[in-house]
Design a protein around this motif. Structure first.
Motif, PDB file in Angstrom:
ATOM      1  N   UNK A  10       0.852  -1.196   0.000  1.00  0.00           N
ATOM      2  CA  UNK A  10       0.000   0.000   0.000  1.00  0.00           C
ATOM      3  C   UNK A  10       0.888   1.246   0.000  1.00  0.00           C
ATOM      4  N   UNK A  11       0.709   2.093  -1.018  1.00  0.00           N
ATOM      5  CA  UNK A  11       1.513   3.323  -1.144  1.00  0.00           C
ATOM      6  C   UNK A  11       0.815   4.509  -0.495  1.00  0.00           C
ATOM      7  N   UNK A  12      -0.476   4.656  -0.808  1.00  0.00           N
ATOM      8  CA  UNK A  12      -1.273   5.728  -0.203  1.00  0.00           C
ATOM      9  C   UNK A  12      -2.749   5.428  -0.425  1.00  0.00           C
ATOM     10  N   UNK A  13      -3.619   6.218   0.182  1.00  0.00           N
ATOM     11  CA  UNK A  13      -5.061   6.053   0.006  1.00  0.00           C
ATOM     12  C   UNK A  13      -5.661   7.343  -0.543  1.00  0.00           C
ATOM     13  N   UNK A  14      -6.751   7.177  -1.299  1.00  0.00           N
ATOM     14  CA  UNK A  14      -7.498   8.315  -1.814  1.00  0.00           C
ATOM     15  C   UNK A  14      -8.961   7.903  -1.842  1.00  0.00           C
ATOM     16  N   UNK A  15      -9.784   8.663  -1.110  1.00  0.00           N
ATOM     17  CA  UNK A  15     -11.192   8.314  -0.930  1.00  0.00           C
ATOM     18  C   UNK A  15     -11.277   6.878  -0.403  1.00  0.00           C
ATOM     19  N   UNK A  16     -11.979   5.997  -1.099  1.00  0.00           N
ATOM     20  CA  UNK A  16     -12.132   4.624  -0.602  1.00  0.00           C
ATOM     21  C   UNK A  16     -11.184   3.647  -1.289  1.00  0.00           C
ATOM     22  N   UNK A  17     -10.144   4.152  -1.942  1.00  0.00           N
ATOM     23  CA  UNK A  17      -9.216   3.291  -2.664  1.00  0.00           C
ATOM     24  C   UNK A  17      -7.796   3.402  -2.110  1.00  0.00           C
ATOM     25  N   UNK A  18      -7.040   2.335  -2.319  1.00  0.00           N
ATOM     26  CA  UNK A  18      -5.624   2.314  -1.960  1.00  0.00           C
ATOM     27  C   UNK A  18      -4.823   2.085  -3.235  1.00  0.00           C
ATOM     28  N   UNK A  19      -3.773   2.885  -3.422  1.00  0.00           N
ATOM     29  CA  UNK A  19      -2.849   2.604  -4.514  1.00  0.00           C
ATOM     30  C   UNK A  19      -1.907   1.522  -4.023  1.00  0.00           C
ATOM     31  N   UNK A  20      -1.828   0.415  -4.770  1.00  0.00           N
ATOM     32  CA  UNK A  20      -1.017  -0.713  -4.320  1.00  0.00           C
ATOM     33  C   UNK A  20      -0.005  -1.137  -5.378  1.00  0.00           C
ATOM     34  N   UNK A  60      -5.593  -5.546   3.982  1.00  0.00           N
ATOM     35  CA  UNK A  60      -5.374  -5.384   5.418  1.00  0.00           C
ATOM     36  C   UNK A  60      -3.881  -5.260   5.694  1.00  0.00           C
ATOM     37  N   UNK A  61      -3.424  -4.071   6.139  1.00  0.00           N
ATOM     38  CA  UNK A  61      -4.231  -2.887   6.441  1.00  0.00           C
ATOM     39  C   UNK A  61      -4.655  -2.162   5.166  1.00  0.00           C
ATOM     40  N   UNK A  62      -5.744  -1.426   5.269  1.00  0.00           N
ATOM     41  CA  UNK A  62      -6.256  -0.683   4.130  1.00  0.00           C
ATOM     42  C   UNK A  62      -5.715   0.723   4.070  1.00  0.00           C
ATOM     43  N   UNK A  63      -4.510   0.924   4.571  1.00  0.00           N
ATOM     44  CA  UNK A  63      -3.878   2.240   4.571  1.00  0.00           C
ATOM     45  C   UNK A  63      -2.369   2.053   4.692  1.00  0.00           C
ATOM     46  N   UNK A  64      -1.633   3.106   4.376  1.00  0.00           N
ATOM     47  CA  UNK A  64      -0.175   3.063   4.487  1.00  0.00           C
ATOM     48  C   UNK A  64       0.251   3.484   5.890  1.00  0.00           C
ATOM     49  N   UNK A  65       1.413   2.997   6.315  1.00  0.00           N
ATOM     50  CA  UNK A  65       1.960   3.351   7.625  1.00  0.00           C
ATOM     51  C   UNK A  65       3.305   4.046   7.463  1.00  0.00           C
ATOM     52  N   UNK A  66       3.627   4.904   8.438  1.00  0.00           N
ATOM     53  CA  UNK A  66       4.941   5.534   8.397  1.00  0.00           C
ATOM     54  C   UNK A  66       5.973   4.605   9.032  1.00  0.00           C
ATOM     55  N   UNK A  67       7.202   5.061   9.160  1.00  0.00           N
ATOM     56  CA  UNK A  67       8.279   4.203   9.661  1.00  0.00           C
ATOM     57  C   UNK A  67       8.102   3.828  11.121  1.00  0.00           C
ATOM     58  N   UNK A  68       7.173   4.501  11.815  1.00  0.00           N
ATOM     59  CA  UNK A  68       6.897   4.179  13.218  1.00  0.00           C
ATOM     60  C   UNK A  68       5.646   3.312  13.365  1.00  0.00           C
ATOM     61  N   UNK A  69       5.036   2.970  12.236  1.00  0.00           N
ATOM     62  CA  UNK A  69       3.846   2.134  12.264  1.00  0.00           C
ATOM     63  C   UNK A  69       2.552   2.904  12.413  1.00  0.00           C
ATOM     64  N   UNK A  70       2.620   4.237  12.369  1.00  0.00           N
ATOM     65  CA  UNK A  70       1.407   5.050  12.506  1.00  0.00           C
ATOM     66  C   UNK A  70       0.723   5.191  11.146  1.00  0.00           C
ATOM     67  N   UNK A  71      -0.589   5.318  11.186  1.00  0.00           N
ATOM     68  CA  UNK A  71      -1.364   5.463   9.952  1.00  0.00           C
ATOM     69  C   UNK A  71      -1.034   6.781   9.264  1.00  0.00           C
ATOM     70  N   UNK A  72      -0.807   6.716   7.946  1.00  0.00           N
ATOM     71  CA  UNK A  72      -0.531   7.904   7.154  1.00  0.00           C
ATOM     72  C   UNK A  72      -1.859   8.471   6.640  1.00  0.00           C
ATOM     73  N   UNK A  73      -2.082   9.785   6.759  1.00  0.00           N
ATOM     74  CA  UNK A  73      -3.339  10.377   6.281  1.00  0.00           C
ATOM     75  C   UNK A  73      -3.562  10.161   4.793  1.00  0.00           C
TER      76      UNK A  73
END
Length: 208
Positions: free
Chosen positions: A72-82, A103-116
């Motif tokens: 998962x690279x990033x999310x936009x609306x209800x989609x994830x670029x993979x 799963x997960x349906x979002x990207x994480x940063x290097x600390x494991x936090x969800x990226x907006x």
């Protein structure tokens, strides 16, 4: 001698047990994810009115039952670029899938936090905003055509925001593209993806 033999045997065993579904399934800028259902549709471009329905179907597991992974690279609306790791040798291996399909349906940063949404990691692992519709000066002036498949980027050497296929229209802001190095990035509008973006000149014979 015995230690060397054991090391060689262990290396051979690991090589044999590595599954194609697991091979090259991680990058520092994507978050490894598995599918949440038996199969998921991955669209070459963000689905919207007027954009051709080009896609491939990804199964949850390989033939031997090993789970496939997507990045998962990033999310936009209800989609994830993979990034489809198993298609890394294919011309098109990035695509959009419903975020609920991974799963997960979002990207994480290097600390494991969800990226907006519409943010991702850059080459220095910093979280940055993604211009999903890059800024451009003027309207399209001339139409040229892609001569091979390539990814459309938000900026030169930046985030994938779509794909073009061989033969697709690419509308540029000048009467002629000129002569550029194959790795130069050309700004234009790609009707097949429904957005402006940058495409490498190697995919545009009119620009090299």
């Amino acid at each position: 001698m015995r230690a060397t033999a054991l090391t060689t045997a262990l290396a051979a065993a690991l090589a044999v047990t590595a599954s194609p579904a697991q091979a090259a399934d991680d990058t520092h800028y994507t978050t490894s994810a598995t599918l949440t259902q038996a199969s998921c549709t991955i669209y070459e471009n963000y689905p919207k009115a007027g954009v051709p329905d080009r896609h491939w179907v990804k199964d949850r597991t390989a033939a031997d039952g090993t789970p496939y992974h997507l990045g998962v690279r990033y999310t936009v609306n209800d989609y994830a670029l993979v990034l489809d790791y198993a298609r890394s040798d294919a011309a098109i291996h990035w695509g959009f899938t419903p975020a609920s399909c991974v799963d997960p349906g979002y990207a994480k940063d290097t600390h494991g936090a969800r990226i907006p949404e519409l943010h991702g990691l850059d080459s220095h692992d910093a979280v940055v905003a993604i211009p999903f519709q890059p800024a451009h000066d003027g309207d399209s002036v001339a139409t040229i055509h892609a001569t091979s498949a390539g990814s459309l980027r938000s900026a030169p050497q930046s985030f994938v925001i779509g794909n073009v296929r061989d033969g697709d229209e690419f509308r540029i802001t000048t009467a002629h593209c000129g002569s550029h190095a194959p790795t130069a990035w050309i700004l234009g509008y790609a009707p097949s993806s429904g957005r402006w973006g940058y495409l490498e000149a190697m995919h545009l014979a009119a620009c090299t």
